[in-house]
Every structure is written in C-alpha cells, then in structure tokens.
Design a protein around this motif. Sequence first.
Motif, PDB file in Angstrom:
ATOM      1  N   HIS A  25       0.801  -1.218   0.000  1.00 38.19           N
ATOM      2  CA  HIS A  25       0.000   0.000   0.000  1.00 38.19           C
ATOM      3  C   HIS A  25       0.838   1.273   0.000  1.00 38.19           C
ATOM      4  O   HIS A  25       0.301   2.362  -0.182  1.00 38.19           O
ATOM      5  N   ASN A  26       2.158   1.142   0.194  1.00 35.78           N
ATOM      6  CA  ASN A  26       3.013   2.328   0.233  1.00 35.78           C
ATOM      7  C   ASN A  26       3.574   2.701  -1.146  1.00 35.78           C
ATOM      8  O   ASN A  26       4.393   3.598  -1.252  1.00 35.78           O
ATOM      9  N   ILE A  27       3.117   2.001  -2.206  1.00 37.14           N
ATOM     10  CA  ILE A  27       3.474   2.365  -3.578  1.00 37.14           C
ATOM     11  C   ILE A  27       2.172   2.437  -4.383  1.00 37.14           C
ATOM     12  O   ILE A  27       1.437   1.459  -4.470  1.00 37.14           O
ATOM     13  N   SER A  28       1.906   3.596  -4.965  1.00 34.07           N
ATOM     14  CA  SER A  28       0.645   3.780  -5.683  1.00 34.07           C
ATOM     15  C   SER A  28       0.652   3.068  -7.034  1.00 34.07           C
ATOM     16  O   SER A  28       1.714   2.773  -7.604  1.00 34.07           O
ATOM     17  N   VAL A  29      -0.531   2.830  -7.550  1.00 28.62           N
ATOM     18  CA  VAL A  29      -0.679   2.192  -8.867  1.00 28.62           C
ATOM     19  C   VAL A  29       0.009   3.030  -9.943  1.00 28.62           C
ATOM     20  O   VAL A  29       0.672   2.494 -10.841  1.00 28.62           O
ATOM     21  N   ASP A  30      -0.126   4.351  -9.864  1.00 23.20           N
ATOM     22  CA  ASP A  30       0.501   5.221 -10.869  1.00 23.20           C
ATOM     23  C   ASP A  30       2.017   5.070 -10.865  1.00 23.20           C
ATOM     24  O   ASP A  30       2.653   5.094 -11.931  1.00 23.20           O
ATOM     25  N   ILE A  31       2.588   4.908  -9.687  1.00 25.53           N
ATOM     26  CA  ILE A  31       4.045   4.718  -9.605  1.00 25.53           C
ATOM     27  C   ILE A  31       4.447   3.380 -10.214  1.00 25.53           C
ATOM     28  O   ILE A  31       5.450   3.286 -10.931  1.00 25.53           O
ATOM     29  N   TRP A  32       3.671   2.335  -9.936  1.00 27.01           N
ATOM     30  CA  TRP A  32       3.951   1.032 -10.572  1.00 27.01           C
ATOM     31  C   TRP A  32       3.922   1.174 -12.087  1.00 27.01           C
ATOM     32  O   TRP A  32       4.778   0.629 -12.798  1.00 27.01           O
ATOM     33  N   LYS A  33       2.946   1.899 -12.603  1.00 25.37           N
ATOM     34  CA  LYS A  33       2.827   2.072 -14.056  1.00 25.37           C
ATOM     35  C   LYS A  33       4.025   2.845 -14.610  1.00 25.37           C
ATOM     36  O   LYS A  33       4.537   2.527 -15.692  1.00 25.37           O
ATOM     37  N   ASP A  34       4.477   3.855 -13.870  1.00 20.84           N
ATOM     38  CA  ASP A  34       5.667   4.598 -14.296  1.00 20.84           C
ATOM     39  C   ASP A  34       6.892   3.676 -14.345  1.00 20.84           C
ATOM     40  O   ASP A  34       7.722   3.782 -15.257  1.00 20.84           O
TER      41      ASP A  34
END
Length: 197
Positions: free
Chosen positions: A159-168
């Motif tokens: 939960h400490n990494i957002s979906v948008d960051i994963w996509k980046d």
Amino acid sequence: MKQTTSIVLAGVGGQGILLASEICAKAAGFAGFDVKTNEVHGMAQRGGSVIGQIRYGEEVFSPLISQGEATVLMSLERIEALRYADYLAPDGLAVVNSQVIVPVTVSSGGAVYPENAEELLRQTFPRLIYLDANRVAMELGNPKCANVVLLGALATALHNISVDIWKDAIRECVKPAFVDLNLRAFGIGAAAGVIDN
C-alpha cells in the motif's frame, strides 16, 4: 515509518524474474524509498531455480532477506513457491502462478513433482493469491507478460506504492513496443489480487 518491506521473487530461468525485480526496485525508488536489491541468483539461463530479493524503506542497509522476514513471496512457478516458503513472514502474502515447469531432477528420475501441489500451497500459505498468469498472458497475446500479471497482484499488498508509480516503473523498464501490453497485464493482475482463501 521505519518499517522495511521485503520481497522475494522466485521462479525458473527464463520466466522474467530479472525484469520483475527491476520493476519492483524502480517502483520503490520512484516512491521515494531507499532500495536495495541483489542480483538474481540461480541458473537463470538454464531453466533452473532462480531467486531475486528486493528490500525498501526509509533506510535499508542490505538486500538480503532472512528466513521468515519477507512481506511478499511472488513465484512464477508453483513448486518454486514451496522451495522458498521459509522466507515468508507468518503474516506474509504469497502470490503464486499455477504454471508447472518440471525440473531436470524430476525429468531425470531423481525426484518426483508433487501431484497435490495446489493443496500443499494452500496448506503452506494462509494468505495466498493463486493465479493462472500464463493463461492471462496468452489471452493478451504474449506469454512473456505473465510476470507482470503477477506483479499486479503483488502490488495490491504494497500500500506504500501507488498504482501510478507502478505504471511509471513499467514504462521505464519495458521496451516501448511492449509498454501498453504490460500495463494491461498489470491491471488484470491487480484486479485479480484478492486473497484466495
């Protein structure tokens, strides 16, 4: 918050553990964490057992994960999950692909592949996401993206990494021609990322 998140990635050489490790490390870095990762160890070029380790947090001194400490264990082959089960913390999450790859020790008659592998997984891991990531990847038109399907499921536990960051991170690590495919694979894995039992 000084807690360190530890991820163990397991599989067989050629399944994409190296790329999965790179995406995890990149996502944690993009989220502002200190990240340590070891090189993928094992017979990566020979179809042998492979393991990668990523640790991230406010300050991390070593990439090595002790037994019983992993927040998440992701395995691209179901028996490899059992091989590395000792790394997972008692409350940790196992994300396991249902794929079967018969190891050389079995095909040569030196060992037996357990017929009740799924039952063993459910007994071993109280928190389990069990996916047919290869089927999803085939439906998307590229069997090589099964690793990113599983990363999508893994991401639901972090939960400490957002979906948008994963996509980046995916955009950064994947060749441009395959970015859209891998983003779709990640999204399907994330949608499936619910604990099985």
